[in-house]
Design a protein around this motif. Structure first.
Motif, PDB file in Angstrom:
ATOM      1  N   HIS A 287      -2.439   9.560   3.163  1.00  0.00           N
ATOM      2  CA  HIS A 287      -1.705   8.957   4.580  1.00  0.00           C
ATOM      3  C   HIS A 287      -2.807   9.237   5.445  1.00  0.00           C
ATOM      4  CE1 HIS A 287       2.095   9.457   2.485  1.00  0.00           C
ATOM      5  NE2 HIS A 287       2.422   8.378   3.171  1.00  0.00           N
ATOM      6  N   LEU A 288      -3.848  10.168   5.369  1.00  0.00           N
ATOM      7  CA  LEU A 288      -4.863  10.633   6.250  1.00  0.00           C
ATOM      8  C   LEU A 288      -6.267   9.921   6.238  1.00  0.00           C
ATOM      9  CD1 LEU A 288      -3.932  14.292   6.433  1.00  0.00           C
ATOM     10  CD2 LEU A 288      -3.044  12.655   7.888  1.00  0.00           C
ATOM     11  N   ILE A 289      -6.381   8.930   5.252  1.00  0.00           N
ATOM     12  CA  ILE A 289      -7.563   7.992   5.279  1.00  0.00           C
ATOM     13  C   ILE A 289      -7.651   7.482   6.297  1.00  0.00           C
ATOM     14  CG2 ILE A 289      -8.799   6.592   3.763  1.00  0.00           C
ATOM     15  CD1 ILE A 289      -7.607   8.095   1.193  1.00  0.00           C
ATOM     16  N   HIS A 290      -8.986   7.087   7.151  1.00  0.00           N
ATOM     17  CA  HIS A 290      -9.408   6.155   8.084  1.00  0.00           C
ATOM     18  C   HIS A 290      -8.965   4.956   7.767  1.00  0.00           C
ATOM     19  CE1 HIS A 290     -10.405   9.358  10.700  1.00  0.00           C
ATOM     20  NE2 HIS A 290     -11.442   9.656  10.275  1.00  0.00           N
ATOM     21  N   ASP A 291      -9.675   4.205   6.650  1.00  0.00           N
ATOM     22  CA  ASP A 291      -9.585   2.909   6.424  1.00  0.00           C
ATOM     23  C   ASP A 291      -9.246   2.751   5.011  1.00  0.00           C
ATOM     24  OD1 ASP A 291     -10.016   0.325   6.218  1.00  0.00           O
ATOM     25  OD2 ASP A 291     -12.197   0.070   6.827  1.00  0.00           O
ATOM     26  N   PRO A 292      -7.783   2.705   4.588  1.00  0.00           N
ATOM     27  CA  PRO A 292      -7.499   2.767   3.306  1.00  0.00           C
ATOM     28  C   PRO A 292      -7.865   1.593   2.484  1.00  0.00           C
ATOM     29  CG  PRO A 292      -5.619   2.673   4.831  1.00  0.00           C
ATOM     30  CD  PRO A 292      -6.794   2.929   5.591  1.00  0.00           C
ATOM     31  N   GLN A 293      -7.983   0.299   3.235  1.00  0.00           N
ATOM     32  CA  GLN A 293      -8.373  -1.067   2.661  1.00  0.00           C
ATOM     33  C   GLN A 293      -9.775  -0.873   2.088  1.00  0.00           C
ATOM     34  OE1 GLN A 293      -6.308  -3.630   2.196  1.00  0.00           O
ATOM     35  NE2 GLN A 293      -7.826  -4.712   1.007  1.00  0.00           N
ATOM     36  N   ASP A 294     -10.579  -0.448   2.977  1.00  0.00           N
ATOM     37  CA  ASP A 294     -12.113  -0.499   2.602  1.00  0.00           C
ATOM     38  C   ASP A 294     -12.392   0.687   1.422  1.00  0.00           C
ATOM     39  OD1 ASP A 294     -14.855  -0.961   2.780  1.00  0.00           O
ATOM     40  OD2 ASP A 294     -14.925   1.021   3.905  1.00  0.00           O
ATOM     41  N   PHE A 295     -11.378   2.017   1.534  1.00  0.00           N
ATOM     42  CA  PHE A 295     -11.706   2.882   0.405  1.00  0.00           C
ATOM     43  C   PHE A 295     -11.123   2.388  -0.851  1.00  0.00           C
ATOM     44  CE2 PHE A 295      -9.672   6.920  -1.384  1.00  0.00           C
ATOM     45  CZ  PHE A 295     -10.786   7.481  -1.758  1.00  0.00           C
ATOM     46  N   ALA A 296      -9.989   1.664  -0.931  1.00  0.00           N
ATOM     47  CA  ALA A 296      -9.347   0.957  -2.111  1.00  0.00           C
ATOM     48  C   ALA A 296     -10.343   0.035  -2.869  1.00  0.00           C
ATOM     49  CB  ALA A 296      -8.027   0.301  -1.918  1.00  0.00           C
ATOM     50  N   GLU A 297     -11.052  -0.988  -1.936  1.00  0.00           N
ATOM     51  CA  GLU A 297     -11.916  -1.919  -2.598  1.00  0.00           C
ATOM     52  C   GLU A 297     -13.027  -1.363  -2.972  1.00  0.00           C
ATOM     53  OE1 GLU A 297     -12.657  -4.364   1.001  1.00  0.00           O
ATOM     54  OE2 GLU A 297     -10.775  -5.419   0.628  1.00  0.00           O
ATOM     55  N   LYS A 298     -13.657  -0.221  -2.298  1.00  0.00           N
ATOM     56  CA  LYS A 298     -15.036   0.461  -2.785  1.00  0.00           C
ATOM     57  C   LYS A 298     -14.363   1.239  -4.216  1.00  0.00           C
ATOM     58  CE  LYS A 298     -17.355   1.683   1.554  1.00  0.00           C
ATOM     59  NZ  LYS A 298     -17.773   2.483   2.261  1.00  0.00           N
ATOM     60  N   LEU A 299     -13.474   1.640  -4.264  1.00  0.00           N
ATOM     61  CA  LEU A 299     -12.997   2.493  -5.604  1.00  0.00           C
ATOM     62  C   LEU A 299     -12.879   1.298  -6.736  1.00  0.00           C
ATOM     63  CD1 LEU A 299     -10.324   5.167  -4.560  1.00  0.00           C
ATOM     64  CD2 LEU A 299     -12.542   5.451  -5.609  1.00  0.00           C
ATOM     65  N   PHE A 300     -12.426   0.167  -6.366  1.00  0.00           N
ATOM     66  CA  PHE A 300     -12.225  -0.910  -7.455  1.00  0.00           C
ATOM     67  C   PHE A 300     -13.486  -1.432  -7.858  1.00  0.00           C
ATOM     68  CE2 PHE A 300     -10.885  -5.369  -8.718  1.00  0.00           C
ATOM     69  CZ  PHE A 300     -10.278  -5.045  -9.570  1.00  0.00           C
ATOM     70  N   LYS A 301     -14.341  -1.692  -6.941  1.00  0.00           N
ATOM     71  CA  LYS A 301     -15.709  -2.138  -7.426  1.00  0.00           C
ATOM     72  C   LYS A 301     -16.425  -0.990  -8.081  1.00  0.00           C
ATOM     73  CE  LYS A 301     -16.918  -4.898  -3.291  1.00  0.00           C
ATOM     74  NZ  LYS A 301     -17.456  -4.984  -2.008  1.00  0.00           N
ATOM     75  N   GLN A 302     -16.167   0.208  -7.860  1.00  0.00           N
ATOM     76  CA  GLN A 302     -16.910   1.548  -8.813  1.00  0.00           C
ATOM     77  C   GLN A 302     -16.238   1.446 -10.142  1.00  0.00           C
ATOM     78  OE1 GLN A 302     -16.447   5.087  -6.871  1.00  0.00           O
ATOM     79  NE2 GLN A 302     -16.961   6.336  -8.802  1.00  0.00           N
ATOM     80  N   ILE A 303     -15.017   0.852 -10.188  1.00  0.00           N
ATOM     81  CA  ILE A 303     -14.158   0.727 -11.681  1.00  0.00           C
ATOM     82  C   ILE A 303     -15.160  -0.624 -12.392  1.00  0.00           C
ATOM     83  CG2 ILE A 303     -12.392  -0.183 -12.829  1.00  0.00           C
ATOM     84  CD1 ILE A 303     -10.704   1.578 -11.095  1.00  0.00           C
ATOM     85  N   GLU A 304     -15.313  -1.481 -11.590  1.00  0.00           N
ATOM     86  CA  GLU A 304     -15.792  -2.753 -12.361  1.00  0.00           C
ATOM     87  C   GLU A 304     -17.433  -2.549 -12.703  1.00  0.00           C
ATOM     88  OE1 GLU A 304     -13.323  -6.373 -10.523  1.00  0.00           O
ATOM     89  OE2 GLU A 304     -15.065  -5.666  -9.375  1.00  0.00           O
ATOM     90  N   LYS A 305     -18.031  -1.745 -12.184  1.00  0.00           N
ATOM     91  CA  LYS A 305     -19.393  -1.698 -12.297  1.00  0.00           C
ATOM     92  C   LYS A 305     -19.795  -0.355 -13.092  1.00  0.00           C
ATOM     93  CE  LYS A 305     -21.361  -3.377  -7.458  1.00  0.00           C
ATOM     94  NZ  LYS A 305     -21.956  -3.014  -6.398  1.00  0.00           N
ATOM     95  N   LYS A 306     -19.145   0.481 -12.799  1.00  0.00           N
ATOM     96  CA  LYS A 306     -19.493   1.790 -13.738  1.00  0.00           C
ATOM     97  C   LYS A 306     -18.856   1.853 -15.193  1.00  0.00           C
ATOM     98  CE  LYS A 306     -20.317   5.909 -10.732  1.00  0.00           C
ATOM     99  NZ  LYS A 306     -20.030   7.044 -10.338  1.00  0.00           N
TER     100      LYS A 306
END
Length: 741
Positions: A287-306
């Motif tokens: 609940h305390l994350i500043h930009d959850p949309q950006d955080f989720a998108e970065k994590l999803f890109k990390q799954i696809e690349k790594k």
């Protein structure tokens, strides 16, 4: 005194004790040791890799007595800090540990600032010494906790947090991992539970070091609530005091039992205090994350690349799904990505089903989730699979539809509802639970026979459209508190009964008048149709005279008989249709009136009063009754199973894996097995199981019936003889043989 002074230079612990008692009397001895420390320190700086025993003892001695001679030892803390900063990696492990312990003692005596010491300790985490790293971690956590014990020290916290943020970018993997662990520990202890700490840990999820990324992901996932659920129940440590006190009365009084009783009493008091404490609720870190949309998108890109391990991918997908569900995010590529893995043979498929259910919410377009439901139905809910797989698929569909009911269409729901009559019990119960959810959310999608009898709660349901928010100006169920006195409620009940009778009477009168008018209209229409038919017949008769001659009088009579029958059938059907329409209209109008009355009462109470805990309890009881009570006759339902499942923010894995199965060894099965065993067993005593009961018995069997004095001598058996007895027996045997010759 002279004897002590002679021994003091060699006995530092004794000198330390005496200085703490009387610092002024032993200042000369202290200065002597301090000069000795300086000389040994200069020698040590020439070879810092070697262990120096005298320096080790002197450093600990000076740290113990530093508060007594603070003016003389002003430069002492900084000297040790400089040694650790310059030679931190090449120092001997024991010497490094003694220097750190000395600094901790100086910090405890307030002779050293926390920021300087803690920043040094964070740098020392790079050292190849596991024991030192664990020791420093414990000290950092306890020190920061003590600094923020009375009130939050923002100056120290901001300095340390900035330093930790820079440590996360350090190339040393062990230092980064330890700093992340420290921040997580401080957050869990409610010391650094602010937004900045959470967002610093969030950067660790994108670290190239796998251990750091896993630790950060585990932090956001937190502890599993299903695992913590066992703490609510009575644990094994909580004793039953009645049984313990009774056992202590009956058993022999010993010291060991007295100690056990005291320990049990202490545990009982502790458990009682634990239960009486109010539960503490903290916001989740997500609940305390500043930009959850950006955080989720970065994590999803990390799954696809790594190309990480499967377990790490699962953890990342879990965090993404929780972010989407909690913050109502839009990450439309997430659903087709998981859709590829939705197969019964897939490893950890239940967790993937949990993630897809967690990531569904009302704001997702139904077109995105419809293909997911179709794959679930095609891959799981088919008769070629086992019953458990079908039940898990139905449970997942239910969890998705509770969060996004618009994803389901009427045709697919009708197919899934038919499994309520499936031969396997688990599938049948899962289908019924799906019906129950749609009865609560969108009963219009179900067929009329599957909706069940309407309750007072179902009347209030209005299915919301996509993106629609239904905001209430009142507390639901607050109309119960409108009339608190019993007299007023009885009067209201009597008035409502009279109103119902009046409504029924008026309804019957209106229906009669409507029926009469309908009958008149039907008669007029039938007459006009008959006249038109007669005109057509006259025209046809004038044109086709030959056909009338062929048909003859019989055909005319049949036609005249069929016309009034058709009239009667038409009138009956029209009357039935009109009656049904009028009844449905009347019901809907009455339901609207009831809902408006409830809303007005609830809004009056919620605006004019401050509700207490007792009021909220009454409201909860009333809402529970409304789910059970029928809308028309106010009778309670007994045969249907009511689902009072309040959907939380996260999906529990047990809700998806919840398969209805009868236990193999339940109470009934155990009783049957016991009775079956009793049937084969003889009732009382010993039974002779010989094939021929007339045959003789063995000596062993006969011995069982004999008296004990007769068998006492034989039970002794052969006793081992001594050497002297053997000599006598041999002598007697030889004498006997000689006589026989």
């Amino acid at each position: 005194m002279v004897r002590h002074n002679n021994q003091l230079p060699d006995n530092l612990p004794q000198l330390q004790n005496l200085i703490k008692r009387d610092p002024e009397s032993y200042k000369e001895e202290f200065l002597q040791q301090y000069l000795h420390y300086k000389s040994t320190l200069e020698v040590f700086c020439l070879e810092p890799t070697q262990f120096n025993k005298s320096l080790d003892e002197l450093v600990t001695f000076l740290a113990q007595v530093a508060h007594c001679y603070s003016d003389d030892l002003k430069t002492y803390p900084q000297e040790i800090v400089d040694i650790l900063q310059t030679h931190n990696t090449i120092l001997d492990n024991e010497m490094r540990m003694t220097f750190c312990k000395a600094l901790i003692q100086l910090r405890n005596k307030s002779l050293l600032e926390p920021t300087a010491l803690l920043s040094l300790f964070f740098e020392l985490l790079k050292c190849q010494d596991k024991a030192l790293r664990q020791f420093l971690k414990m000290h950092i956590v306890t020190d920061v906790k003590n600094v923020n014990a009375k009130h939050k020290n923002t100056k120290v916290n901001t300095a340390l947090q900035n330093f930790m943020f820079s440590m996360l970018k350090d190339p040393n993997a062990k230092a980064v991992k330890m700093s992340v662990d420290i921040m997580i520990e401080l957050y869990n202890r409610n010391v650094w539970n602010d937004i900045k700490t959470v967002n610093v840990i969030a950067t660790g999820c994108f670290s190239k070091i796998t251990k750091v990324a896993v630790a950060s992901l585990k932090f956001f996932l937190g502890t599993d609530p299903e695992e913590e659920g066992s703490d609510d129940s009575d644990s094994d440590d909580e004793p039953n005091m009645k049984e313990i006190m009774m056992a202590n009365k009956v058993n022999k009084k010993t010291k060991k039992r007295q100690k056990q009783l005291q320990k049990a009493k202490q545990l009982f008091v502790k458990a009682k205090k634990k239960k009486s404490k109010a539960p503490q609720y903290n916001f989740s870190a997500l609940h305390l994350i500043h930009d959850p949309q950006d955080f989720a998108e970065k994590l999803f890109k990390q799954i696809e690349k790594k190309n990480d391990r499967f377990e790490v991918k699962l953890m990342t997908l879990d965090v993404i799904s929780r972010l989407i569900g909690l913050h109502n995010l839009f990450l439309l590529n997430f659903y087709p990505y998981i859709q590829r893995f939705l197969q019964p043979h897939q490893r950890e498929v239940t967790k993937l089903l949990q993630f897809i259910a967690q990531a569904s919410h009302e704001l997702i377009p139904p077109d995105v989730l419809e293909p997911v439901l179709e794959t679930l139905v095609n891959n799981f809910i088919t008769e070629r699979n086992s019953a458990d797989v079908m039940a898990i698929g139905l449970n997942t569909v239910r969890e998705i539809c509770t969060r996004c009911p618009l994803a389901m269409n009427e045709v697919l729901l009708e197919d899934l509802v038919r499994y309520k009559q499936y031969k396997e019990r688990s599938v049948m119960m899962a289908a019924r639970s799906l019906i129950g959810t749609f009865r609560r959310l969108m009963p219009d999608l179900l067929r009329k026979k599957d909706r069940g009898r309407p309750t007072e709660a179902n009347i209030m349901i209005k299915p919301s459209k996509y993106g629609e928010i239904q905001a209430n100006e009142f507390i639901t169920g607050a109309e119960v508190l409108y009339d608190q006195h019993t007299e007023s409620t009885e009067e209201i009940d009597s008035n409502t009964e009279d109103d119902d009778e009046w409504v029924d009477v008026s309804q019957s009168e209106e229906e009669i008048s409507d029926d009469e008018s309908i009958a008149k209209d039907i008669n007029e229409t039938t007459k006009s149709s008959i006249d038109e038919n007669d005109d057509d017949k006259n025209l046809s008769s004038s044109e086709n005279i030959s056909t009338e001659n062929i048909c003859g009088a019989n055909s005319k009579e049949r036609e005249m008989d069929e016309v009034p029958q058709k009239k009667n059938n038409l009138t009956k059907q029209l009357k039935k249709a009109q009656k049904l329409e009028m009844k449905e209209k009347h019901k809907s109008e009455r339901n609207v009136e009831l809902t408006t009355e409830k809303k007005t009462k609830a809004s009056l109470i919620s605006t004019e009063r401050l509700l207490t805990d007792k009021d909220f309890r009454k409201i909860d009881i009333a809402l529970a009754k409304q789910e059970v009570t029928h809308a028309k006759r106010s009778t309670k339902r007994t045969h249907d199973q009511i689902e009072t499942n309040q959907d939380g923010e996260l999906v529990k894995l047990s809700d998806i894996e919840n398969i209805y199965k009868k236990r193999k060894h339940d109470k009934d099965a155990r009783q049957k097995s016991v009775k079956k065993g009793q049937e084969q067993r003889d009732k009382f005593g010993f039974k002779d199981r010989r094939q021929n009961t007339m045959c003789s018995r063995t000596n062993r069997e006969k011995r069982k019936g004999k008296a004990f004095p007769m068998l006492k001598q034989k039970l002794k058996g052969k006793v081992k003889r001594s050497f002297r007895e053997k000599q006598i027996a041999l002598k007697n045997h030889l004498l006997k043989q000689r006589k026989m010759k």
